[in-house]
Design a protein around this motif. Structure first.
Motif, PDB file in Angstrom:
ATOM      1  N   MET A 157       0.851  -1.188   0.000  1.00 32.18           N
ATOM      2  CA  MET A 157       0.000   0.000   0.000  1.00 32.18           C
ATOM      3  C   MET A 157       0.889   1.241   0.000  1.00 32.18           C
ATOM      4  O   MET A 157       1.827   1.333   0.764  1.00 32.18           O
ATOM      5  CB  MET A 157      -0.861  -0.014   1.255  1.00 32.18           C
ATOM      6  CG  MET A 157      -1.848   1.109   1.276  1.00 32.18           C
ATOM      7  SD  MET A 157      -2.844   0.989   2.760  1.00 32.18           S
ATOM      8  CE  MET A 157      -4.019   2.254   2.418  1.00 32.18           C
ATOM      9  N   GLU A 158       0.564   2.189  -0.839  1.00 33.94           N
ATOM     10  CA  GLU A 158       1.400   3.373  -0.952  1.00 33.94           C
ATOM     11  C   GLU A 158       0.639   4.614  -0.495  1.00 33.94           C
ATOM     12  O   GLU A 158      -0.567   4.671  -0.523  1.00 33.94           O
ATOM     13  CB  GLU A 158       1.828   3.583  -2.408  1.00 33.94           C
ATOM     14  CG  GLU A 158       2.358   2.312  -3.028  1.00 33.94           C
ATOM     15  CD  GLU A 158       3.661   2.530  -3.768  1.00 33.94           C
ATOM     16  OE1 GLU A 158       4.063   3.692  -3.885  1.00 33.94           O
ATOM     17  OE2 GLU A 158       4.239   1.533  -4.200  1.00 33.94           O
ATOM     18  N   LEU A 188      -5.933  -4.062   7.126  1.00 35.29           N
ATOM     19  CA  LEU A 188      -6.993  -4.735   6.371  1.00 35.29           C
ATOM     20  C   LEU A 188      -6.726  -4.691   4.869  1.00 35.29           C
ATOM     21  O   LEU A 188      -7.041  -5.634   4.148  1.00 35.29           O
ATOM     22  CB  LEU A 188      -8.357  -4.113   6.702  1.00 35.29           C
ATOM     23  CG  LEU A 188      -8.877  -4.440   8.110  1.00 35.29           C
ATOM     24  CD1 LEU A 188     -10.092  -3.590   8.450  1.00 35.29           C
ATOM     25  CD2 LEU A 188      -9.219  -5.931   8.242  1.00 35.29           C
ATOM     26  N   HIS A 189      -6.116  -3.602   4.408  1.00 36.12           N
ATOM     27  CA  HIS A 189      -5.747  -3.505   2.989  1.00 36.12           C
ATOM     28  C   HIS A 189      -4.807  -4.663   2.632  1.00 36.12           C
ATOM     29  O   HIS A 189      -5.021  -5.359   1.641  1.00 36.12           O
ATOM     30  CB  HIS A 189      -5.087  -2.154   2.714  1.00 36.12           C
ATOM     31  CG  HIS A 189      -4.645  -1.965   1.289  1.00 36.12           C
ATOM     32  ND1 HIS A 189      -5.259  -1.083   0.426  1.00 36.12           N
ATOM     33  CD2 HIS A 189      -3.667  -2.557   0.563  1.00 36.12           C
ATOM     34  CE1 HIS A 189      -4.674  -1.148  -0.762  1.00 36.12           C
ATOM     35  NE2 HIS A 189      -3.687  -2.036  -0.697  1.00 36.12           N
ATOM     36  N   GLU A 190      -3.795  -4.861   3.477  1.00 33.61           N
ATOM     37  CA  GLU A 190      -2.839  -5.946   3.199  1.00 33.61           C
ATOM     38  C   GLU A 190      -3.517  -7.310   3.345  1.00 33.61           C
ATOM     39  O   GLU A 190      -3.240  -8.231   2.577  1.00 33.61           O
ATOM     40  CB  GLU A 190      -1.618  -5.846   4.115  1.00 33.61           C
ATOM     41  CG  GLU A 190      -0.794  -4.567   3.944  1.00 33.61           C
ATOM     42  CD  GLU A 190      -0.527  -4.188   2.493  1.00 33.61           C
ATOM     43  OE1 GLU A 190      -0.327  -5.098   1.657  1.00 33.61           O
ATOM     44  OE2 GLU A 190      -0.546  -2.975   2.182  1.00 33.61           O
ATOM     45  N   ALA A 249      -6.574  -7.991   2.678  1.00 35.32           N
ATOM     46  CA  ALA A 249      -7.417  -8.222   1.499  1.00 35.32           C
ATOM     47  C   ALA A 249      -6.574  -8.803   0.362  1.00 35.32           C
ATOM     48  O   ALA A 249      -7.076  -9.546  -0.482  1.00 35.32           O
ATOM     49  CB  ALA A 249      -8.080  -6.917   1.068  1.00 35.32           C
ATOM     50  N   HIS A 250      -5.271  -8.499   0.370  1.00 36.63           N
ATOM     51  CA  HIS A 250      -4.377  -9.064  -0.660  1.00 36.63           C
ATOM     52  C   HIS A 250      -4.143 -10.565  -0.460  1.00 36.63           C
ATOM     53  O   HIS A 250      -3.637 -11.232  -1.339  1.00 36.63           O
ATOM     54  CB  HIS A 250      -3.021  -8.345  -0.651  1.00 36.63           C
ATOM     55  CG  HIS A 250      -3.049  -7.017  -1.356  1.00 36.63           C
ATOM     56  ND1 HIS A 250      -3.556  -6.853  -2.624  1.00 36.63           N
ATOM     57  CD2 HIS A 250      -2.621  -5.782  -0.978  1.00 36.63           C
ATOM     58  CE1 HIS A 250      -3.446  -5.590  -2.983  1.00 36.63           C
ATOM     59  NE2 HIS A 250      -2.889  -4.903  -1.990  1.00 36.63           N
ATOM     60  N   LEU A 251      -4.504 -11.083   0.707  1.00 41.89           N
ATOM     61  CA  LEU A 251      -4.367 -12.527   0.911  1.00 41.89           C
ATOM     62  C   LEU A 251      -5.294 -13.270  -0.044  1.00 41.89           C
ATOM     63  O   LEU A 251      -5.022 -14.389  -0.469  1.00 41.89           O
ATOM     64  CB  LEU A 251      -4.712 -12.906   2.365  1.00 41.89           C
ATOM     65  CG  LEU A 251      -3.811 -12.314   3.463  1.00 41.89           C
ATOM     66  CD1 LEU A 251      -4.406 -12.553   4.838  1.00 41.89           C
ATOM     67  CD2 LEU A 251      -2.404 -12.914   3.387  1.00 41.89           C
ATOM     68  N   HIS A 302      -3.768  -8.221  -6.224  1.00 40.20           N
ATOM     69  CA  HIS A 302      -3.752  -7.161  -7.249  1.00 40.20           C
ATOM     70  C   HIS A 302      -4.663  -6.043  -6.764  1.00 40.20           C
ATOM     71  O   HIS A 302      -5.234  -6.141  -5.666  1.00 40.20           O
ATOM     72  CB  HIS A 302      -4.265  -7.714  -8.584  1.00 40.20           C
ATOM     73  CG  HIS A 302      -5.588  -8.406  -8.444  1.00 40.20           C
ATOM     74  ND1 HIS A 302      -6.756  -7.731  -8.190  1.00 40.20           N
ATOM     75  CD2 HIS A 302      -5.916  -9.726  -8.464  1.00 40.20           C
ATOM     76  CE1 HIS A 302      -7.765  -8.587  -8.091  1.00 40.20           C
ATOM     77  NE2 HIS A 302      -7.276  -9.812  -8.236  1.00 40.20           N
ATOM     78  N   HIS A 303      -4.798  -4.993  -7.581  1.00 39.60           N
ATOM     79  CA  HIS A 303      -5.693  -3.897  -7.212  1.00 39.60           C
ATOM     80  C   HIS A 303      -6.842  -3.788  -8.203  1.00 39.60           C
ATOM     81  O   HIS A 303      -7.287  -2.692  -8.526  1.00 39.60           O
ATOM     82  CB  HIS A 303      -4.913  -2.579  -7.142  1.00 39.60           C
ATOM     83  CG  HIS A 303      -4.012  -2.469  -5.945  1.00 39.60           C
ATOM     84  ND1 HIS A 303      -2.689  -2.127  -6.025  1.00 39.60           N
ATOM     85  CD2 HIS A 303      -4.252  -2.676  -4.632  1.00 39.60           C
ATOM     86  CE1 HIS A 303      -2.150  -2.126  -4.810  1.00 39.60           C
ATOM     87  NE2 HIS A 303      -3.077  -2.468  -3.950  1.00 39.60           N
ATOM     88  N   ARG A 304      -7.306  -4.930  -8.712  1.00 40.16           N
ATOM     89  CA  ARG A 304      -8.428  -4.863  -9.647  1.00 40.16           C
ATOM     90  C   ARG A 304      -9.744  -4.768  -8.871  1.00 40.16           C
ATOM     91  O   ARG A 304      -9.760  -4.775  -7.646  1.00 40.16           O
ATOM     92  CB  ARG A 304      -8.394  -6.082 -10.571  1.00 40.16           C
ATOM     93  CG  ARG A 304      -7.179  -6.041 -11.513  1.00 40.16           C
ATOM     94  CD  ARG A 304      -7.321  -6.989 -12.696  1.00 40.16           C
ATOM     95  NE  ARG A 304      -7.277  -8.390 -12.298  1.00 40.16           N
ATOM     96  CZ  ARG A 304      -6.151  -9.109 -12.163  1.00 40.16           C
ATOM     97  NH1 ARG A 304      -4.973  -8.540 -12.388  1.00 40.16           N
ATOM     98  NH2 ARG A 304      -6.196 -10.378 -11.811  1.00 40.16           N
ATOM     99  N   SER A 362     -12.171  -6.697  -8.107  1.00 35.13           N
ATOM    100  CA  SER A 362     -12.534  -7.707  -7.104  1.00 35.13           C
ATOM    101  C   SER A 362     -11.831  -7.444  -5.769  1.00 35.13           C
ATOM    102  O   SER A 362     -12.366  -7.719  -4.696  1.00 35.13           O
ATOM    103  CB  SER A 362     -12.196  -9.107  -7.611  1.00 35.13           C
ATOM    104  OG  SER A 362     -10.851  -9.150  -8.051  1.00 35.13           O
ATOM    105  N   PHE A 363     -10.582  -6.889  -5.853  1.00 35.09           N
ATOM    106  CA  PHE A 363      -9.860  -6.548  -4.632  1.00 35.09           C
ATOM    107  C   PHE A 363     -10.611  -5.479  -3.851  1.00 35.09           C
ATOM    108  O   PHE A 363     -10.859  -5.606  -2.656  1.00 35.09           O
ATOM    109  CB  PHE A 363      -8.439  -6.058  -4.953  1.00 35.09           C
ATOM    110  CG  PHE A 363      -7.768  -5.388  -3.782  1.00 35.09           C
ATOM    111  CD1 PHE A 363      -7.142  -6.138  -2.799  1.00 35.09           C
ATOM    112  CD2 PHE A 363      -7.769  -3.997  -3.654  1.00 35.09           C
ATOM    113  CE1 PHE A 363      -6.546  -5.518  -1.700  1.00 35.09           C
ATOM    114  CE2 PHE A 363      -7.176  -3.373  -2.560  1.00 35.09           C
ATOM    115  CZ  PHE A 363      -6.551  -4.132  -1.589  1.00 35.09           C
ATOM    116  N   TRP A 364     -10.988  -4.386  -4.539  1.00 38.14           N
ATOM    117  CA  TRP A 364     -11.659  -3.265  -3.858  1.00 38.14           C
ATOM    118  C   TRP A 364     -13.013  -3.685  -3.305  1.00 38.14           C
ATOM    119  O   TRP A 364     -13.438  -3.215  -2.244  1.00 38.14           O
ATOM    120  CB  TRP A 364     -11.790  -2.063  -4.805  1.00 38.14           C
ATOM    121  CG  TRP A 364     -10.451  -1.464  -5.110  1.00 38.14           C
ATOM    122  CD1 TRP A 364      -9.766  -1.548  -6.294  1.00 38.14           C
ATOM    123  CD2 TRP A 364      -9.599  -0.725  -4.208  1.00 38.14           C
ATOM    124  NE1 TRP A 364      -8.548  -0.907  -6.179  1.00 38.14           N
ATOM    125  CE2 TRP A 364      -8.420  -0.388  -4.919  1.00 38.14           C
ATOM    126  CE3 TRP A 364      -9.719  -0.314  -2.876  1.00 38.14           C
ATOM    127  CZ2 TRP A 364      -7.370   0.337  -4.354  1.00 38.14           C
ATOM    128  CZ3 TRP A 364      -8.677   0.417  -2.296  1.00 38.14           C
ATOM    129  CH2 TRP A 364      -7.513   0.725  -3.038  1.00 38.14           C
TER     130      TRP A 364
HETATM  131 ZN   LIG Z   1      -2.403  -2.942  -2.157  1.00 43.85          ZN
END
Ligand SMILES: [Zn+2]
Length: 209
Positions: free
Chosen positions: A1-2, A159-161, A163-165, A169-171, A173-175
């Motif tokens: 996450m940036e 939680l952002h990280e 969700a990457h489990l 990616h940041h497509r 479905s991720f959001w």
């Molecule tokens: Zn991310």
């Protein structure tokens, strides 16, 4: 996450510096010059002193690194660069130690709450502007800086990280998945978050330089 890093203000550590976060704070205590000068108890993990012929500053650390008390006298010159460096390094150390205690604990709580588990978690300074990352093998790394964020922002980063489990990616479905985890539109929230976070970067960049 940036997160976008804004131009950093110049920090100067002195009794006017207000360093009070949820998980870490500093309290300043004005003491008698002679008392400080005559105090010769040895330094250890929880007590450090900075001494010159005319100056003594003592740093006392609460054992879980949640609070640091700084004893000083009116004679202390906080414009002294060596003293500034010493104070900065001490504070940095406390923040990093505190982070490595608090962040894995908090992540495990969130893992249990959401029944979503990583392979492991590490706390370590990351590339400039990066708050966390999740590998393809599901190891999460968190930047120590998030320990000074308000609880809600700290949780959002974790939680952002997490969700990457599920989505590496940041497509879309991720959001969508992250929005389910945090209970609101994650993309909208990310914008507000970047603005809220900008004020913490200056202090953190100063500590870590
Ligand atoms: Zn991310």
């Amino acid at each position: 996450m940036e997160s976008v890093e804004k131009r950093q203000p110049r920090y100067w550590i002195n009794p006017n510096s207000r360093i009070r976060f949820t998980y870490f704070s500093i309290e300043w205590h004005l003491c008698d010059h002679q008392d400080l000068m005559q105090d010769h108890r040895p330094d250890n993990d929880y007590r450090k002193s900075y001494r010159t012929k005319n100056t003594c500053v003592i740093v006392l650390v609460i054992k879980d690194h949640s609070k640091t008390d700084i004893l000083y006298s009116e004679e202390v010159d906080f414009n002294n660069l060596k003293l500034q460096k010493w104070l900065r390094e001490n504070i940095k150390d406390q923040v990093v130690q505190r982070a490595s205690l608090v962040l894995p604990q908090r992540m495990h709580e969130l893992e249990n709450k959401h029944q979503l588990f990583a392979q492991g978690v590490k706390v370590k300074p990351l590339r400039k502007g990066v708050l966390g990352q999740c590998t393809h093998t599901n190891y999460i790394t968190l930047s120590p800086i998030i320990v000074i964020f308000p609880q809600e922002l700290m949780d959002d980063v974790i939680l952002h990280e997490m969700a990457h489990l599920k989505h590496h990616h940041h497509r879309k479905s991720f959001w969508k998945f992250l929005s389910e985890l945090i209970g609101e539109d994650a993309k909208q929230q990310k914008l507000a978050q970047d603005i809220a976070l900008s004020k913490y970067w200056g202090f953190y960049t100063f500590l870590m330089k």
